[in-house]
Design a protein around this motif. Structure first.
Motif, PDB file in Angstrom:
ATOM      1  N   UNK A  34      43.471  48.027  52.617  1.00  0.00           N
ATOM      2  CA  UNK A  34      43.046  48.304  51.241  1.00  0.00           C
ATOM      3  C   UNK A  34      44.019  47.646  50.293  1.00  0.00           C
ATOM      4  N   UNK A  35      43.505  47.255  49.142  1.00  0.00           N
ATOM      5  CA  UNK A  35      44.347  46.661  48.110  1.00  0.00           C
ATOM      6  C   UNK A  35      43.818  47.104  46.755  1.00  0.00           C
ATOM      7  N   UNK A  36      44.703  47.104  45.791  1.00  0.00           N
ATOM      8  CA  UNK A  36      44.316  47.436  44.432  1.00  0.00           C
ATOM      9  C   UNK A  36      44.248  46.164  43.601  1.00  0.00           C
ATOM     10  N   UNK A  37      43.465  46.215  42.538  1.00  0.00           N
ATOM     11  CA  UNK A  37      43.357  45.121  41.576  1.00  0.00           C
ATOM     12  C   UNK A  37      43.202  45.766  40.204  1.00  0.00           C
ATOM     13  N   UNK A  38      44.155  45.497  39.310  1.00  0.00           N
ATOM     14  CA  UNK A  38      44.125  46.089  37.972  1.00  0.00           C
ATOM     15  C   UNK A  38      43.945  44.976  36.949  1.00  0.00           C
ATOM     16  N   UNK A  39      42.855  45.046  36.197  1.00  0.00           N
ATOM     17  CA  UNK A  39      42.602  44.126  35.095  1.00  0.00           C
ATOM     18  C   UNK A  39      43.318  44.695  33.874  1.00  0.00           C
ATOM     19  N   UNK A  40      44.185  43.905  33.268  1.00  0.00           N
ATOM     20  CA  UNK A  40      44.930  44.354  32.094  1.00  0.00           C
ATOM     21  C   UNK A  40      44.281  43.783  30.848  1.00  0.00           C
ATOM     22  N   UNK A  41      43.753  44.680  30.004  1.00  0.00           N
ATOM     23  CA  UNK A  41      43.053  44.293  28.783  1.00  0.00           C
ATOM     24  C   UNK A  41      43.878  44.646  27.561  1.00  0.00           C
ATOM     25  N   UNK A  42      43.667  43.893  26.490  1.00  0.00           N
ATOM     26  CA  UNK A  42      44.264  44.267  25.206  1.00  0.00           C
ATOM     27  C   UNK A  42      43.596  45.561  24.748  1.00  0.00           C
ATOM     28  N   UNK A  43      44.224  46.236  23.798  1.00  0.00           N
ATOM     29  CA  UNK A  43      43.696  47.510  23.319  1.00  0.00           C
ATOM     30  C   UNK A  43      42.272  47.422  22.808  1.00  0.00           C
ATOM     31  N   UNK A  44      41.902  46.278  22.208  1.00  0.00           N
ATOM     32  CA  UNK A  44      40.537  46.110  21.703  1.00  0.00           C
ATOM     33  C   UNK A  44      39.586  45.561  22.770  1.00  0.00           C
ATOM     34  N   UNK A  45      40.090  45.342  23.962  1.00  0.00           N
ATOM     35  CA  UNK A  45      39.331  44.869  25.131  1.00  0.00           C
ATOM     36  C   UNK A  45      38.729  43.478  24.957  1.00  0.00           C
ATOM     37  N   UNK A  46      39.248  42.704  24.010  1.00  0.00           N
ATOM     38  CA  UNK A  46      38.730  41.350  23.794  1.00  0.00           C
ATOM     39  C   UNK A  46      39.523  40.288  24.555  1.00  0.00           C
ATOM     40  N   UNK A  47      40.726  40.639  25.004  1.00  0.00           N
ATOM     41  CA  UNK A  47      41.571  39.692  25.750  1.00  0.00           C
ATOM     42  C   UNK A  47      41.971  40.320  27.081  1.00  0.00           C
ATOM     43  N   UNK A  48      42.209  39.444  28.050  1.00  0.00           N
ATOM     44  CA  UNK A  48      42.627  39.874  29.381  1.00  0.00           C
ATOM     45  C   UNK A  48      43.873  39.081  29.757  1.00  0.00           C
ATOM     46  N   UNK A  49      44.763  39.719  30.497  1.00  0.00           N
ATOM     47  CA  UNK A  49      46.000  39.050  30.874  1.00  0.00           C
ATOM     48  C   UNK A  49      45.766  38.229  32.139  1.00  0.00           C
ATOM     49  N   UNK A  50      46.035  36.939  32.039  1.00  0.00           N
ATOM     50  CA  UNK A  50      45.880  35.989  33.147  1.00  0.00           C
ATOM     51  C   UNK A  50      47.263  35.491  33.519  1.00  0.00           C
ATOM     52  N   UNK A  51      47.489  35.298  34.805  1.00  0.00           N
ATOM     53  CA  UNK A  51      48.784  34.783  35.228  1.00  0.00           C
ATOM     54  C   UNK A  51      48.616  33.792  36.375  1.00  0.00           C
ATOM     55  N   UNK A  52      49.674  33.029  36.613  1.00  0.00           N
ATOM     56  CA  UNK A  52      49.721  32.141  37.768  1.00  0.00           C
ATOM     57  C   UNK A  52      50.697  32.729  38.760  1.00  0.00           C
ATOM     58  N   UNK A  53      50.242  32.858  40.005  1.00  0.00           N
ATOM     59  CA  UNK A  53      51.073  33.402  41.074  1.00  0.00           C
ATOM     60  C   UNK A  53      52.174  32.405  41.432  1.00  0.00           C
ATOM     61  N   UNK A  54      53.284  32.910  41.893  1.00  0.00           N
ATOM     62  CA  UNK A  54      54.371  32.019  42.301  1.00  0.00           C
ATOM     63  C   UNK A  54      53.939  31.206  43.518  1.00  0.00           C
ATOM     64  N   UNK A  55      54.603  30.096  43.716  1.00  0.00           N
ATOM     65  CA  UNK A  55      54.318  29.225  44.854  1.00  0.00           C
ATOM     66  C   UNK A  55      54.827  29.799  46.168  1.00  0.00           C
ATOM     67  N   UNK A  56      55.557  30.907  46.113  1.00  0.00           N
ATOM     68  CA  UNK A  56      56.104  31.516  47.330  1.00  0.00           C
ATOM     69  C   UNK A  56      55.291  32.719  47.812  1.00  0.00           C
ATOM     70  N   UNK A  57      54.201  33.057  47.135  1.00  0.00           N
ATOM     71  CA  UNK A  57      53.360  34.184  47.568  1.00  0.00           C
ATOM     72  C   UNK A  57      52.789  33.889  48.951  1.00  0.00           C
TER      73      UNK A  57
END
Length: 172
Positions: A34-57
């Motif tokens: 099992x794994x979790x996945x959390x979408x992080x939204x701005x308070x107004x839900x109009x933006x989402x936090x996107x990231x790039x994983x490290x090359x060592x994952x």
């Protein structure tokens, strides 16, 4: 397996906990977990936090993602795992909201995904071992980018986020 190696919960196809194994054994043998996945939204839900994983994952290194999360360890509740991963990876301490559960299977990566969302307008602090860089993106732009098969995005995040976007649109 070293005596101090982290143990992860193993799940059967129906989503029941059936045992435990070391993280390395789970990866090597492609065991269902099992794994979790959390979408992080701005308070107004109009933006989402996107990231790039490290090359060592160990899984999907260097690709983009819009969820923070990870493997549920043996004896851990998925909600607690989601809260822990959000704090570890992005430095965000807030209560995530459970949305849905979905199975992801591709090659040797097989898991029951517990998907959450959280709202946050505070600072984001990356865990350097996990996150290379990150930024806020309009949800409308993320929807467009996910349709581009050439955008280097994690396959599980693409699947889970597409479902989130469909359900979000249905609620509107």
């Amino acid at each position: 397996m070293g005596t101090g190696e982290e143990q992860v919960a193993l799940y059967d196809a129906a989503g029941r906990v059936v045992g435990r194994a070391s993280r390395s054994e789970m990866r090597e043998r492609g065991l269902r977990h099992a794994a979790t996945a959390v979408l992080l939204l701005s308070g107004d839900e109009q933006r989402i936090y996107v990231h790039r994983r490290t090359d060592t994952k160990d899984v999907y290194p260097g690709l983009h993602d819009c969820t923070s999360g990870g493997v549920v360890v043996a004896g851990e509740d998925p909600f607690d795992a989601a809260r822990r991963e959000l704090a570890e990876e992005l430095g965000v301490r807030t209560e995530p909201e459970f949305l849905f559960r979905e199975v992801f299977e591709q090659s040797t990566v097989r898991y029951h995904g517990f998907v959450f969302q959280a709202r946050w307008d505070g600072p984001v602090v990356h865990q350097p071992e996990e996150v290379a860089e990150g930024w806020w993106m309009p949800v409308t732009e993320l929807r467009e980018r996910l349709e581009d098969p050439l955008w280097p995005f994690v396959p599980d995040g693409r699947q889970l986020t597409r479902r989130w976007l469909r359900e979000r649109a249905a609620r509107s």
